[in-house]
Design a protein around this motif. Structure first.
Motif, short mmCIF file in Angstrom:
data_model
loop_
_atom_site.label_atom_id
_atom_site.label_comp_id
_atom_site.label_asym_id
_atom_site.label_seq_id
_atom_site.Cartn_x
_atom_site.Cartn_y
_atom_site.Cartn_z
N ILE A 177 41.30 28.18 20.67
CA ILE A 177 42.60 27.53 20.78
C ILE A 177 43.54 28.41 21.59
CG2 ILE A 177 44.62 26.74 19.49
CD1 ILE A 177 42.22 24.92 19.22
N GLN A 178 43.54 29.72 21.35
CA GLN A 178 44.40 30.64 22.10
C GLN A 178 44.07 30.60 23.59
OE1 GLN A 178 43.77 34.37 20.10
NE2 GLN A 178 45.43 34.00 18.64
N MET A 179 42.79 30.58 23.93
CA MET A 179 42.40 30.50 25.34
C MET A 179 42.84 29.17 25.95
SD MET A 179 41.17 33.27 26.36
CE MET A 179 40.54 32.73 27.92
N ALA A 180 42.74 28.10 25.19
CA ALA A 180 43.15 26.79 25.69
C ALA A 180 44.67 26.75 25.94
CB ALA A 180 42.74 25.69 24.71
N VAL A 181 45.45 27.37 25.06
CA VAL A 181 46.90 27.40 25.24
C VAL A 181 47.26 28.24 26.47
CG1 VAL A 181 49.05 28.22 24.21
CG2 VAL A 181 47.43 26.93 22.83
#
Length: 119
Positions: free
Chosen positions: A41-45
């Motif tokens: 999720i952090q990488m996607a954000v």
């Protein structure tokens, strides 16, 4: 700054936040459907920041037509400042560490510059 330049920056912010909204809905669906890990999720954000700020720089650079590097820098910085203002208002203060804030600012400004150069 001329009125047409202001319109170009407002248009670039509008497009970039529309893209952010669409991509965040996609991420939300992916989180619900595939039970993604926090690191994913952090990488996607971060990817949302990069794509949105690059689009902002691209639109601003095309709209102004000159000094595209600076237009991209300003578009990325404006994106970051609006993001921080909304976060500050919703969270009733700053929760992130200074290192996280500087990292997000660098990502936004760098991506905006890249979009401005590519315009």
């Amino acid at each position: 700054m001329e009125l047409s330049n202001s319109k170009a920056f407002l248009r670039s912010l509008l497009f970039s936040y529309l893209l952010s909204g669409i991509l965040l809905v996609v991420i939300s669906f992916a989180l619900y459907r595939f039970h993604l890990k926090e690191s994913q999720i952090q990488m996607a954000v971060i990817l949302v920041y990069v794509l949105s700020c690059a689009l902002a720089g691209l639109v601003a650079g095309k709209g102004v037509g000159r000094q595209r590097f600076f237009c991209g820098l300003l578009a990325g910085l404006l994106y970051f400042l609006v993001l921080m203002a909304v976060s500050f208002l919703l969270e009733k203060g700053i929760i992130s560490s200074v290192q996280q804030i500087i990292t997000v600012m660098a990502i936004c400004v760098g991506s905006g510059i890249l979009g401005g150069i590519l315009s």
